[in-house]
Design a protein around this motif. Structure first.
Motif, short mmCIF file in Angstrom:
data_model
loop_
_atom_site.label_atom_id
_atom_site.label_comp_id
_atom_site.label_asym_id
_atom_site.label_seq_id
_atom_site.Cartn_x
_atom_site.Cartn_y
_atom_site.Cartn_z
N LYS A 1 58.18 -11.14 -27.90
CA LYS A 1 58.02 -12.31 -28.79
C LYS A 1 56.83 -12.11 -29.72
CE LYS A 1 57.37 -17.33 -28.66
NZ LYS A 1 57.17 -18.51 -27.76
N GLN A 2 55.68 -11.67 -29.17
CA GLN A 2 54.49 -11.45 -29.99
C GLN A 2 54.70 -10.28 -30.97
OE1 GLN A 2 50.92 -11.01 -27.66
NE2 GLN A 2 51.33 -12.84 -26.45
N GLY A 3 55.31 -9.21 -30.46
CA GLY A 3 55.56 -8.05 -31.31
C GLY A 3 56.45 -8.38 -32.49
N LEU A 4 57.53 -9.14 -32.22
CA LEU A 4 58.45 -9.55 -33.28
C LEU A 4 57.75 -10.44 -34.30
CD1 LEU A 4 61.88 -10.34 -31.60
CD2 LEU A 4 61.42 -8.68 -33.42
N GLN A 5 56.92 -11.35 -33.81
CA GLN A 5 56.20 -12.24 -34.70
C GLN A 5 55.30 -11.46 -35.66
OE1 GLN A 5 54.13 -15.34 -32.59
NE2 GLN A 5 53.11 -16.13 -34.40
N GLU A 6 54.61 -10.45 -35.13
CA GLU A 6 53.74 -9.62 -35.97
C GLU A 6 54.55 -8.77 -36.94
OE1 GLU A 6 51.19 -7.47 -33.30
OE2 GLU A 6 50.26 -9.30 -32.52
N LEU A 7 55.66 -8.24 -36.47
CA LEU A 7 56.50 -7.43 -37.34
C LEU A 7 57.09 -8.25 -38.48
CD1 LEU A 7 58.37 -5.20 -34.73
CD2 LEU A 7 56.93 -4.36 -36.60
N LYS A 8 57.51 -9.46 -38.18
CA LYS A 8 58.06 -10.33 -39.23
C LYS A 8 57.01 -10.68 -40.27
CE LYS A 8 61.82 -12.54 -36.66
NZ LYS A 8 62.33 -13.82 -36.12
N GLU A 9 55.79 -10.93 -39.80
CA GLU A 9 54.71 -11.23 -40.75
C GLU A 9 54.45 -10.02 -41.65
OE1 GLU A 9 49.94 -12.28 -40.92
OE2 GLU A 9 50.93 -12.14 -38.98
N LEU A 10 54.40 -8.83 -41.04
CA LEU A 10 54.18 -7.61 -41.83
C LEU A 10 55.32 -7.40 -42.81
CD1 LEU A 10 52.68 -5.00 -42.51
CD2 LEU A 10 53.82 -3.92 -40.54
N LYS A 11 56.55 -7.61 -42.35
CA LYS A 11 57.73 -7.41 -43.22
C LYS A 11 57.71 -8.38 -44.40
CE LYS A 11 61.80 -5.32 -43.83
NZ LYS A 11 62.27 -5.90 -45.08
N SER A 12 57.17 -9.58 -44.19
CA SER A 12 57.10 -10.55 -45.29
C SER A 12 56.17 -10.03 -46.39
CB SER A 12 56.62 -11.91 -44.78
OG SER A 12 55.25 -11.90 -44.43
N TYR A 13 55.09 -9.37 -46.01
CA TYR A 13 54.20 -8.76 -47.00
C TYR A 13 54.89 -7.59 -47.70
CZ TYR A 13 50.13 -11.36 -45.26
OH TYR A 13 49.24 -12.34 -44.92
N VAL A 14 55.55 -6.76 -46.90
CA VAL A 14 56.23 -5.57 -47.45
C VAL A 14 57.27 -5.99 -48.48
CG1 VAL A 14 57.86 -3.73 -46.85
CG2 VAL A 14 55.80 -4.08 -45.46
N ASP A 15 58.05 -7.03 -48.17
CA ASP A 15 59.07 -7.51 -49.10
C ASP A 15 58.44 -8.12 -50.35
OD1 ASP A 15 61.03 -6.70 -47.36
OD2 ASP A 15 61.34 -8.69 -46.47
N TYR A 16 57.40 -8.93 -50.15
CA TYR A 16 56.76 -9.60 -51.29
C TYR A 16 56.12 -8.60 -52.24
CZ TYR A 16 54.15 -13.10 -53.91
OH TYR A 16 53.66 -13.89 -54.91
N LEU A 17 55.56 -7.52 -51.70
CA LEU A 17 54.91 -6.49 -52.52
C LEU A 17 55.92 -5.50 -53.09
CD1 LEU A 17 51.83 -5.83 -50.21
CD2 LEU A 17 51.80 -6.98 -52.44
N ASP A 18 57.20 -5.68 -52.73
CA ASP A 18 58.28 -4.83 -53.23
C ASP A 18 58.07 -3.36 -52.88
OD1 ASP A 18 60.72 -4.44 -54.46
OD2 ASP A 18 59.85 -4.10 -56.45
N ILE A 19 57.64 -3.11 -51.63
CA ILE A 19 57.49 -1.73 -51.17
C ILE A 19 58.43 -1.46 -49.99
CG2 ILE A 19 55.11 -1.42 -51.96
CD1 ILE A 19 54.16 -2.09 -49.12
N ASN A 20 59.46 -2.32 -49.87
CA ASN A 20 60.36 -2.20 -48.71
C ASN A 20 61.19 -0.92 -48.74
OD1 ASN A 20 61.49 -3.44 -50.94
ND2 ASN A 20 63.04 -4.53 -49.76
N GLU A 21 61.43 -0.34 -49.92
CA GLU A 21 62.20 0.91 -49.97
C GLU A 21 61.40 2.08 -49.42
OE1 GLU A 21 63.95 1.85 -53.69
OE2 GLU A 21 65.14 0.02 -53.80
#
Length: 427
Positions: free
Chosen positions: A243-263
């Motif tokens: 649960k904690q790991g997923l929460q941290e990963l989702k937060e990180l992914k939100s930054y990655v998507d917003y900064l447009d570096i997901n590719e």
């Protein structure tokens, strides 16, 4: 007289000027990026107490086997640092008044008596950035963005893989892996991309895991949906670590998507960074073309190290990233990105029997901030100009008796083929 053994120690290397110029350009580029991101410089000793480097907050069993140890005249047990991370945590523990968040960078030599491979000798240079005092995944996002910027400036295309140790540990707990064996299993899973599923399962079997645990792990490794966060939510929601790991990963992914570096950044659920020090997000940087298969940068969150060294239960939110200068140099050399630089001087001064005057002109130019070199080998002018062309020196100054007599010197632009006459304003 017996001939001295003047060969390099195995695992060390000399870098002649052409190679070292490229390496220093890499170092300057990285340092410029580090400073651009607000990092402050720090330098730590190469020599440390063995007890510090061998602590449970250090590099783990595999690295400790490669640690160079020695004793001084006082018979104290010392060791050469094998990374820049543990010496940094020592600095943070010794200086509790540091203003937080604290972001530092350090570039320095480290030593490991381990296997020699492409881009990794026994004496090598690491380039690290660490941030203390930031709980949020914004710290990880900042370091990942910084890595992409740095490699873009170096002309290398890279991919970043990321994961979370809490997620992986939680999965193994649910699969019934004993707590005492989890770190060893994590190390084995970290080899998945190198050795494949069958080899990993074979190694796990040797660890004495139950048949049910091995079957669950194999299903996990081969499930086509295991790169989806939803996969873990559906199957493993009851586990607090997951649960904690997923929460941290989702937060990180939100930054990655917003900064447009997901590719350039992808989730890899098996990435483990097999060091015991890591407590949360981990990541590794790989060349996009896979010309070198090992990572050329890596890091993660290690919240327990500073407090652990202080003997306190308190955690200090800490996240870092490290780049290997030597493997970057190898990658750039292989890709052609490390184009041979020109001679790093602005003026090449050729004296024709006018050495004193040439030194005076060089002094004048250096005082004005230019880089100037005087030809001291008594080369003929044709040979000197040939050298200037070969080394791509832009400006050449020729000083002969006529120039001295007329209180002037000639500046030749080697790129344009133009000449201008300059007076000796300082005589």
């Amino acid at each position: 007289m017996k001939k001295m053994n003047y060969q390099n120690v195995k695992g060390t290397q000399d870098y002649l000027p052409e190679s070292e110029s490229i390496r220093r350009n890499i170092r300057r580029t990285l340092e410029d990026v580090f400073v651009q991101y607000g990092s402050q410089p720090l330098e730590t000793p190469i020599l440390n107490y063995t007890e510090l480097l061998a602590s449970k907050y250090g590099g783990g069993a595999e690295i400790l086997e490669e640690m160079y140890t020695l004793t001084d005249r006082g018979e104290r047990d010392l060791a050469l640092r094998y990374d820049l991370t543990i010496p940094f945590t020592k600095v943070a523990a010794m200086n509790p008044t540091l203003k937080m968040p604290f972001k530092r960078y350090e570039i320095g030599k480290v030593f490991r008596d381990g296997p020699i491979k492409t881009g990794r000798l026994r004496e090598f240079t690491q380039c690290d950035v660490d941030i203390v005092g930031v709980d949020s995944q914004i710290a990880e996002a900042e370091l990942m963005t910084m890595a992409l910027d740095a490699f873009d400036k170096l002309g290398l295309k890279v991919k970043i893989q990321f994961n979370n140790r809490k997620l992986l540990t939680g999965v193994l707990e649910l699969f019934g892996v004993e707590a005492a064996k989890i770190n060893k299993v994590v190390l084995i899973l970290d080899k998945l991309e190198k050795v494949g599923v069958d080899a990993v399962i074979g190694e796990l079997d040797k660890q004495g895991l139950s048949g049910a645990s091995i079957r669950s792990i194999k299903q996990f490794l081969t499930d086509g949906n295991n790169t989806s966060f939803g996969y873990f939510e559906t199957l493993f929601a009851p586990n607090e670590q997951i649960k904690q790991g997923l929460q941290e990963l989702k937060e990180l992914k939100s930054y990655v998507d917003y900064l447009d570096i997901n590719e350039q950044c992808e989730f890899n659920p098996f990435l483990a960074r097999g060091l015991d020090i890591y407590t949360g997000t981990v990541y590794e940087v790989f060349l996009a073309d896979q010309s070198i298969t090992s990572s050329i940068g890596s890091g993660g969150r290690y919240d327990n190290a500073i407090g652990g060294l202080m003997g306190a239960d308190e955690t200090f939110s800490t996240v870092g990233i490290s780049f290997g200068l030597d493997v970057i140099y190898t990658a750039m050399s292989a890709s052609g990105a490390s184009r041979k630089p020109g001679k790093e001087i602005d003026y090449y001064i050729i004296p024709l029997g006018t050495q004193k005057e040439a030194l005076l002109v060089a002094k004048h130019l250096r005082n004005k901030g230019y880089k100037a070199e005087v030809e001291m080998g008594n080369k003929k002018i044709s040979k000197a100009l040939e050298r200037a062309n070969k080394e791509k020196i832009r400006n050449v100054i020729i000083i002969g008796e006529n120039e001295v007599k007329n209180n002037q010197f000639k500046v030749k632009n080697m790129l344009l083929g133009e000449e201008i006459i300059e007076p000796f304003p300082f005589l």
